[in-house]
Write a protein that holds these residues in place. Structure first.
Motif, short mmCIF file in Angstrom:
data_model
loop_
_atom_site.label_atom_id
_atom_site.label_comp_id
_atom_site.label_asym_id
_atom_site.label_seq_id
_atom_site.Cartn_x
_atom_site.Cartn_y
_atom_site.Cartn_z
N GLN A 135 0.85 -1.18 0.00
CA GLN A 135 0.00 0.00 0.00
C GLN A 135 0.89 1.24 0.00
O GLN A 135 1.81 1.38 0.81
CB GLN A 135 -0.91 0.01 1.23
CG GLN A 135 -2.01 -1.05 1.16
CD GLN A 135 -2.88 -1.04 2.40
OE1 GLN A 135 -2.47 -0.55 3.44
NE2 GLN A 135 -4.07 -1.58 2.29
N GLU A 176 -5.32 -5.62 3.74
CA GLU A 176 -6.03 -4.43 3.29
C GLU A 176 -6.32 -3.44 4.42
O GLU A 176 -6.40 -2.23 4.18
CB GLU A 176 -7.36 -4.83 2.62
CG GLU A 176 -7.19 -5.56 1.30
CD GLU A 176 -6.59 -4.66 0.23
OE1 GLU A 176 -6.80 -3.43 0.28
OE2 GLU A 176 -5.91 -5.20 -0.66
N ASP A 220 -16.44 -2.60 1.89
CA ASP A 220 -15.07 -2.12 1.67
C ASP A 220 -14.19 -3.23 1.12
O ASP A 220 -13.41 -3.02 0.18
CB ASP A 220 -14.48 -1.58 2.97
CG ASP A 220 -15.12 -0.28 3.41
OD1 ASP A 220 -15.82 0.35 2.59
OD2 ASP A 220 -14.92 0.11 4.59
N SER A 223 -15.07 -4.40 -2.51
CA SER A 223 -14.52 -3.44 -3.46
C SER A 223 -13.01 -3.60 -3.60
O SER A 223 -12.47 -3.58 -4.72
CB SER A 223 -14.86 -2.01 -3.01
OG SER A 223 -14.25 -1.06 -3.86
N ALA A 224 -12.31 -3.78 -2.47
CA ALA A 224 -10.85 -3.91 -2.49
C ALA A 224 -10.42 -5.17 -3.25
O ALA A 224 -9.46 -5.14 -4.02
CB ALA A 224 -10.30 -3.94 -1.07
N GLY A 228 -8.26 -4.84 -6.53
CA GLY A 228 -6.83 -4.98 -6.23
C GLY A 228 -6.29 -6.39 -6.13
O GLY A 228 -5.08 -6.55 -5.89
#
Length: 473
Positions: A135, A176, A220, A223-224, A228
């Motif tokens: 990240q 994440e 969340d 979506s991640a 990703g």
């Protein structure tokens, strides 16, 4: 002080290892998570060189070797006080001297780090650039410094296969979510030094797991994952076949969560992943049975980072091909069970008569000796091990032979690498102990594999430490 007063050598004591870890802690934010067990393993394998200025640790290089004849640097750290002393250059020079037969030294460095310029000044060339995975990470540069320019290594710049490592839902969330307690340990899987060695993926089953989470975590994370993470794709029939094997080992699932756990494992096995990474203690309790039956390693994140070299090498040499080929280990009861001539080095002066007499003497002392043969599905004896049990629990492998019929074959190379990683019977231990190989007629194919697996040479023998919990075949 002048440069020549710096002394570079391998770690020798626990205090010296502590000095290395102290340097690491000052730069941990740049280097990422690296567990104490991994430091200890690299020290035991003589894969940490430390630079000393009198009694002060000035810097260190931590590295590994791989099947592409490279020395791969994990850490290269120098104390700020020694920034103008060319410590890094001396550590690199020591690596070149220690591994003259390797092809090159390799490392990854972020584009925005000052070290990228220093590597160029030390003679490293840029091989390629690729995205980092951490990240907030930056683009990475793969650097290389040639050691051996022989034609054998001409094709090394071709992209190598990246092993797939499957994360379970818990580890994915850890990576994440920076606020989770296990974020740092799990994020170590995305460290810059490891990013081009493994491809972290998830299975489609993760969405069933996430659907059971509360908001806002559910939305969340969905979506991640969609934006990703790469998802693996597996053949449905193969997944169902693997799932039947998983349930024979773990039993029928008791709820939706355990059903998802089993599907994660079955999918990872179906795509022949190098490992399945999880923190779930209940799942990890079945790790030995899963590896034995499906050829899939189940590991927590920190243990994967510690054992990554052995995990990836075992995967590249196709453990599953061995586990499904029908080979098995048998304790030798009589030397008449197999043809001894396949295991003697007559060209090197070894006598069949002497070899036979030595094995008979070993069999007569079963408390001191363990002799195993490895058999194929057709009952052909393909390998022979004679292991002496020494005082204090140490093991000395005095006979380490692969059948001459397999030398030069692909299957022989696979066996040699696997035996070097886990010599039969010698690793079984609940405590630290030394394992040595003292057979002067050992099959060269296996000895070469041992060298690549981190065995050290001293006093005419190869040795390695067996750590608590290390597995065997």
């Amino acid at each position: 002080m002048t440069d020549h007063e710096i002394v570079v050598r391998p770690i020798e004591t626990a205090d010296e290892l502590d000095a290395v870890k102290e340097i690491y802690r000052t730069q941990k934010a740049l280097l990422g998570f690296f567990p104490d067990e991994a430091f200890q393993q690299r020290a035991d394998a003589k894969q940490i060189l430390i630079a000393w200025s009198d009694s002060d640790a000035a810097g260190y290089v931590l590295f590994a070797t791989n099947q592409r004849y490279e020395v791969r640097i994990t850490h290269l750290c120098v104390k700020p006080d020694y920034g103008n002393r060319k410590i890094a250059k001396q550590l690199i020079a020591a690596l070149v001297e220690a591994y003259p037969n390797r092809s090159r030294i390799r490392l990854n460095c972020r584009v925005d780090y000052e070290a990228a310029g220093r590597y160029r000044r030390m003679g490293f060339s840029e091989l390629r650039r690729f995205p980092g995975k951490k990240q907030g990470g930056s683009e990475l540069i793969a650097f290389a410094l040639a050691i051996n320019e022989t034609p054998l290594f001409d094709a090394l710049d071709e992209p190598s296969e990246t092993a797939t490592v499957v994360c379970d839902t818990m580890v994915c969330i850890d990576i994440e979510d920076q606020d989770r307690p296990h974020h740092k340990a799990s994020s170590g899987l995305r460290a810059d030094w490891l990013v081009d060695e493994i491809n972290l993926k998830v299975t489609p089953e993760i969405f069933a797991d996430l659907g059971r989470q509360a908001e806002p975590l559910r939305s969340d994370m969905i979506s991640a994952v969609k934006t990703g993470w790469d998802q693996v794709a597996a053949d449905h029939l193969e997944v169902e076949r693997q799932l039947r094997e998983v349930r024979q080992i773990m039993g029928e699932p008791k709820d939706d969560s355990s059903a998802s756990d089993q599907r994660h494992i079955a999918i990872a096995a179906a795509i022949e992943a190098a490992a399945f990474v999880t923190r779930d203690e209940e799942v990890l309790s079945f790790r030995e049975q899963i590896q034995s039956s499906l050829g899939l390693r189940l590991l927590p994140p920190a243990e994967f980072i510690t054992e990554y070299d052995a995990v990836l090498n075992s995967h590249r040499y196709q453990y599953r091909e061995l586990s499904r080929s029908g080979i098995e280990r048998r304790r030798v009861a009589s030397i008449d069970e197999f043809d001894l001539k396949c295991f003697i080095d007559s060209a090197g002066g070894e006598s069949l008569k002497v070899f036979r007499a030595e094995l008979i003497a070993m069999l007569a002392a079963p408390r001191e000796w363990e002799i195993y043969r490895v058999c194929s599905r057709s009952d052909e004896c393909i390998a022979l091990f004679a292991i002496q049990i020494l005082d204090g629990g140490a093991r000395d492998i005095q006979r380490l032979r692969l059948s001459r019929r397999l030398v030069g074959t692909r299957f022989g190379r696979i066996l040699a690498e696997y035996f070097a990683d886990q010599p039969l019977g010698a690793w079984r231990s609940g405590q630290r102990r030394t394992v040595t190989i003292s057979d002067r007629f050992a099959t060269p194919l296996v000895l070469g594999a041992c060298s690549r697996r981190g065995w050290c040479q001293a006093d005419g023998a190869l040795w390695r430490l067996s750590l608590p919990g290390q597995s065997e075949c």
